[in-house]
Enzyme design. Structure first.
Site, PDB file in Angstrom:
ATOM      1  N   TRP A 330       0.828  -1.126  -0.098  1.00  0.00           N
ATOM      2  CA  TRP A 330      -0.075  -0.040   0.029  1.00  0.00           C
ATOM      3  C   TRP A 330       0.919   1.281   0.081  1.00  0.00           C
ATOM      4  O   TRP A 330       0.262   2.412  -0.575  1.00  0.00           O
ATOM      5  CB  TRP A 330      -0.951  -0.049   1.177  1.00  0.00           C
ATOM      6  N   HIS A 331       2.107   1.191   0.786  1.00  0.00           N
ATOM      7  CA  HIS A 331       2.986   2.239   0.771  1.00  0.00           C
ATOM      8  C   HIS A 331       3.591   2.770  -0.678  1.00  0.00           C
ATOM      9  O   HIS A 331       4.060   3.684  -0.838  1.00  0.00           O
ATOM     10  CB  HIS A 331       3.753   2.331   1.722  1.00  0.00           C
ATOM     11  N   GLY A 332       3.627   1.762  -1.325  1.00  0.00           N
ATOM     12  CA  GLY A 332       4.342   1.963  -2.693  1.00  0.00           C
ATOM     13  C   GLY A 332       4.490   0.792  -3.519  1.00  0.00           C
ATOM     14  O   GLY A 332       4.539  -0.250  -2.898  1.00  0.00           O
TER      15      GLY A 332
END
Lengths: 474, 397, 158
Positions: A330-332
């Site tokens: 989700w963060h990247g």
């Protein structure tokens, strides 16, 4: 890493910009408090669309269609509650949300893969990432699932729904607040003086955290990044990672504070997103205090549907790893983030299955040091451009460098000593407790203190723009 | 009884907190509205003296520029450029940084004795090789013409003991040594003035607030240069005349540090016993202007006071002299040369000065039409190591 | 009933939106000589001269033979940074890759003129770089906007 906004563009109207604080905000506040109650939500919605359009207006179309779609799906799920049709609608809605998120976040990666497999050369068109997409699709999914589960009613007023989904305080960086917490506030809320004042206080403290602490200590982190690993001393590497540890915390929590404060100025009460994570006594506790709204989202919409902990130990471990790989992703779209997520998954499994069973009760300080040690190791992965780079930094930190303490560390330790001390102190609840005392004893002095902080923050915001232009070379 | 006081103090506390929030809200709203109003009311400034650039103006509202984001970024620039009390806030920020223990802003260190010292620019190996090969090629096409390269050190090299302790700057001397060693077999005479300058480093050879060398620094370097070029430096004597005592230079502007520190600018006046006295015509080619002096005192009224030397930077300048020599010198240079050229002038019939950053003429044509028979490169290390224009200029034909 | 339609309409709209987003830049094939004619006849380029292959290499680091044609006009005055550059390349990716050359050109100019030529700096700061399909447009000039308009009109699909 200039900030935490994913894919952040320089034209985006971030909260810590002059244009937001000194033009956008006063205008919106004045208009909001002048208009009659029934159009207040509409004003917020319009302001949010302008805020969102700033710099990349085309994505307003995206957010409008998405909002209308989720609105309709919410109504549809509610209408067919208890029938299979509701389930199909939920699946459709969630899939569309995830497809949109996946398309923008993993598009480049996807084309690369397709080109690789089919030996094609589809040119990759660089698309700007719609800001806050990860946040509002997650907010929408939570809403739809909650309607399906009957936890909350569907929102029947599209203006209110749009306000919930796209409200500018939470639009770019969360918190990922739930509809059930906001539904009553959307139709009925008042801005009390105390509430407004509390919002102002949070906003200004958040602003100071972002521009005074995060950006300043960020300079130390950039100095560390610009040094080659070969010339780095071990202490300098630790110093660099420590700087990042503080930068990301004050950046992100400052932004959350500003968001919650802004929402407060419009009468919304939103749960806190950070709760002094760096004083945690275990990794498990850390994740109860860090980015709380994201953690609880994954708990409620991934972990528990997978069976949570009411399954066999093997299945439980798998569940944890799935949740944390996804949290990382989700963060990247990079392996470093997935690794970072899995690292936490493993740490949590270790704590749950090993550490908890050891009948050892070390003092709190030891537990805190243990926690921060692994949190910092985690940030090494998070901030690295690639996995090999992360391991090379780790090796310098753990004695792989020929130098333990060099002039670089000496210089930065001396010039950043005071900022570092302030960063350490401000990560604990004590200064805030002291400040509460001051508030309740000498209100003018407390207000003056925040006032001075705000003027200094403004100076830092102004300087930031001065710096970008000013570059003399003769 | 005890319970009662507790209740009282709780309600006082509540009341006080409410008061705090009221004062804070009032402050916040006043601040916001005040600045928004000031921003609208105060007339837009056109020019920033301290940064020496035009400030952004209100962009015109067009549907297309909004759609592609250009309006938004222009407008953001406009707001930050025209923000009320901008300079005050900038100084406040650097002051805060100083109090927090920071001694470096924008790559400028606050050294001892009030010196601002710019960090070393480290050349990339690739760009350095390009430069050397361009210089070599140029030399090989003109083997009969003597060529010199004066690479001036910066304060970061000569005054490195004035840097803050452990300051993480790269050693400029290493970079310069490397450059000189690469220059060795090109046939060009390298002129290294570090020895001379180091000996006299306490006599004010660099400005405290500016990245240039002073008139004295330039003169000392000239003496070394003269002996390398076979000129008799003793034939002219100078006295130094201060023309400004309130010079606040580029480093001060770039860093915002030491705002109250001022430098003195001197110019060199030939002593009366200089014989024979030489007259000059300084011609700014692009601007089509001619004067008979090297100095433009009008520049002392501007921020850029170093511009007094040869009227600042120009693409091409031709200096004709009444000297009895017949040599014609070409100087390829940056702004360090501006304060040194007056000393060189009496030894040449003509000096043609090119600043490759602003000049797009063809160098070979120039060599022919001007009849050049000596070439001098004059750069300071920081500028040269960041420069790409000299390579393009030499390679343009 | 309406609900059922909307359930399909919105995803369809999203698909259309994404499709348009991906194809928005498609351009028509133009004759670069013809476009050059259009620019040189415009009075805003009156004081400009044609830049050569060599100059393109020197200032932008771009080899003319890698291109399918280009327009390069530069100011004939030395201290003037006005420039117009339009490249036609084989495909979109290479047009995009030349964007960096233009940015580098601007940053060199910016470094040269910062603190020195404030009017030139304003022109540099307002320079336009735009990639449309396999075309790249670069303009540093007070008339940059006008030139851009001409360019957009020229490559626009009917």
């Amino acid at each position: 890493m200039g900030g935490i906004i994913p894919g952040g563009r320089e034209e985006a109207m971030i909260f810590s910009s002059l244009i937001f604080v000194f033009l956008f905000l006063p205008v919106v506040l004045i208009v909001y408090h002048l208009v009659p109650a029934r159009v207040k939500n509409l004003i917020i919605l319009l302001a949010s669309l302008i805020f969102y359009a700033w710099g990349e207006p085309v994505y307003v179309i995206l957010i409008l269609i998405m909002t209308a779609f989720c609105y309709v799906m919410g109504l549809d799920i509610e209408k067919h509650k208890g029938t299979p049709s509701a389930g199909y609608s939920l699946i459709e809605a969630v899939v569309v949300n995830l497809l949109i998120l996946g398309f923008f976040k993993y598009y480049g990666f996807l084309i690369d893969t397709i080109n690789g497999i089919f030996r094609l050369s589809i040119p990759i068109k660089t698309l700007a990432q719609p800001l806050g997409l990860s946040f509002y699709t997650f907010r929408a999914i939570a809403y739809l699932v909650d309607v399906f589960r009957g936890k909350t009613k569907a929102e029947h007023n599209i203006i209110n729904f749009g306000t919930f989904l796209a409200m500018f305080p939470q639009l770019l960086c969360g918190p990922i607040d739930r509809y059930e917490d906001l539904s009553s506030q959307l139709t009925d809320r008042t801005v009390t003086r105390a509430g407004f004042g509390y919002g102002v206080e949070l906003f200004l403290i958040g602003l100071a955290k972002k521009v005074l602490l995060a950006d300043s200590i960020g300079k130390l982190y950039s100095a560390f990044v610009s040094m080659a690993n070969e010339s780095l001393s071990a202490v300098m590497a630790w110093l660099g990672i420590l700087a990042f540890t503080f930068q990301i915390y004050y950046d992100f929590s400052g932004y959350s504070d500003m968001a919650i404060g802004l929402a407060g100025m419009f009468g919304f009460k939103i749960k806190k997103n950070f709760d002094y994570p760096y004083i945690s006594k275990s990794i498990t506790e850390f994740w109860r205090r860090w980015h709380i709204s994201l953690g609880s989202w994954f708990r409620d919409y991934v972990y528990i549907p997978l069976g949570g902990n009411r399954v066999s130990a093997g299945r439980h471990i798998l569940n944890i790893l799935i949740v944390w790989a996804l949290t990382g992703l989700w963060h990247g779209a990079a392996w470093t983030y997935i690794f970072w997520g899995l690292f936490y998954g493993l740490m949590l499994i270790f704590e749950k299955y090993v550490l908890m069973r050891i009948p050892l009760h070390p003092p709190a300080a030891v537990k805190m040091i243990y926690t921060m040690f692994f949190v910092m190791i985690g940030w090494v992965f998070f901030q690295s451009s690639s996995l090999p780079a992360a391991f090379s930094t780790l090796s310098v930190m753990f004695g792989g460098s020929h130098l333990f303490f060099g002039t670089d560390a000496a210089y930065y330790l001396r010039t950043y000593l005071l900022p570092l001390i302030i960063c350490v102190l401000a990560a604990t609840p004590w200064p805030y407790r002291l400040f509460r005392k001051l508030e309740s004893r000498k209100p003018p002095a407390a207000a003056a203190a925040v006032g001075v902080l705000t003027i200094i923050s403004t100076a830092f915001m102004v300087y930031d723009t001065y710096q970008t232009f000013f570059y003399v070379k003769f | 009884m005890k319970i009662k006081t507790d209740k009282n103090s709780i309600s006082t506390r509540k009341k006080n907190r409410r008061r705090f929030h009221q004062i804070l809200s009032a402050f916040f709203l006043t601040l916001l509205v005040l600045f928004a109003l000031l921003f609208v009311i105060l007339p837009d400034k056109k020019f920033s003296d301290i940064e020496n650039r035009n400030l952004a103006t209100l962009p015109s509202l067009k549907l297309r520029t909004i759609a592609d984001g250009r309006f938004e970024s222009d407008f953001t620039n406009y707001v930050s450029d025209q923000f009320p009390f901008r300079t005050f806030f900038v100084q406040m920020k650097t002051l805060t940084d100083r109090l927090m223990g920071k001694d470096c802003e924008n790559g400028v260190y606050a050294g001892s004795d009030g010196y601002l010292i710019e960090e070393t620019t480290v050349p990339s190996a690739e760009s350095q090789d390009h430069l050397i090969s361009a210089i070599r090629t140029f030399h090989d096409t003109h083997t009969d013409i003597p060529q010199y390269f004066l690479l001036a050190p910066n304060a970061v090299s000569i005054l490195k003991d004035k840097l803050p302790k452990d300051a993480p700057v790269k050693d400029q001397n290493t970079c310069m040594d490397e450059f000189f060693s690469k220059l060795q077999d090109t046939g060009i005479t390298a002129v290294d003035v570090r020895g001379t300058l180091s000996e006299e480093k306490d006599s004010g050879i660099f400005y405290k607030t500016d990245h240039h060398w002073t008139t004295r620094g330039a003169f000392l370097s000239f003496e070394t240069l003269a002996s390398a070029m076979g000129l008799d430096a003793t034939s002219y004597e100078y006295s130094f005349l201060p023309v400004s005592t309130n010079f606040s230079g580029t480093l001060s502007a770039k860093s915002g540090l030491n705002a109250s520190e001022k430098d003195t600018i001197e110019i060199a006046i030939p002593k009366k016993n200089n014989t024979p006295a030489t007259d000059y015509i300084v011609e700014y080619i692009e601007e089509k202007e001619k004067t008979t002096v090297f100095y433009n005192t009008d520049k002392l009224k501007t921020r850029d006071q170093y511009g007094i030397f040869l009227n600042g930077n120009h693409a091409e300048i031709r200096i004709r002299t009444t000297s009895s020599n017949s040599e014609k010198l070409l100087i390829l240079k940056d702004s360090y040369a501006n304060s040194l050229i007056p000393y060189l002038a009496p030894y040449y019939r003509e000096i043609f000065i090119v600043d490759p950053r602003y000049c797009y003429e063809d160098v070979e044509t120039l060599m022919k039409t001007e009849g050049i028979n000596e070439v001098l490169y004059l750069y300071n290390a920081n500028t040269l190591f960041a420069d790409s224009d000299l390579v393009s200029y030499l390679g343009s034909s | 009933m309406i609900m059922k339609i909307l359930k399909i309409v919105f995803p369809a709209l999203l698909a259309v939106f994404l499709f348009l987003l991906l194809t928005a830049d498609s351009v028509k094939d133009i004759n670069i000589e013809q476009l050059k004619e259009e620019y040189t006849s415009d009075e805003s380029t009156a004081s400009m001269t044609k830049g050569s292959d060599l100059m393109l290499k020197r200032f932008f680091g771009i080899d003319a033979q890698d291109l399918n044609g280009y327009i390069y006009e530069r100011s004939s005055s030395l201290m003037n940074v006005n420039e117009l550059l339009i490249l036609k390349t084989a495909d979109e990716t290479s047009a995009g890759s030349y964007e960096r050359n233009c940015e580098k050109r601007l940053s060199v100019l910016r470094a040269d003129f910062t603190g020195y030529g404030s009017d030139q700096l304003t022109v540099i700061d307002n320079a336009v770089i735009e990639v449309k399909g396999n075309y790249l447009f670069y303009a540093a000039s007070p008339s940059a906007e006008r030139w851009e308009e001409l360019f957009r009109e020229a490559v626009k699909k009917p």
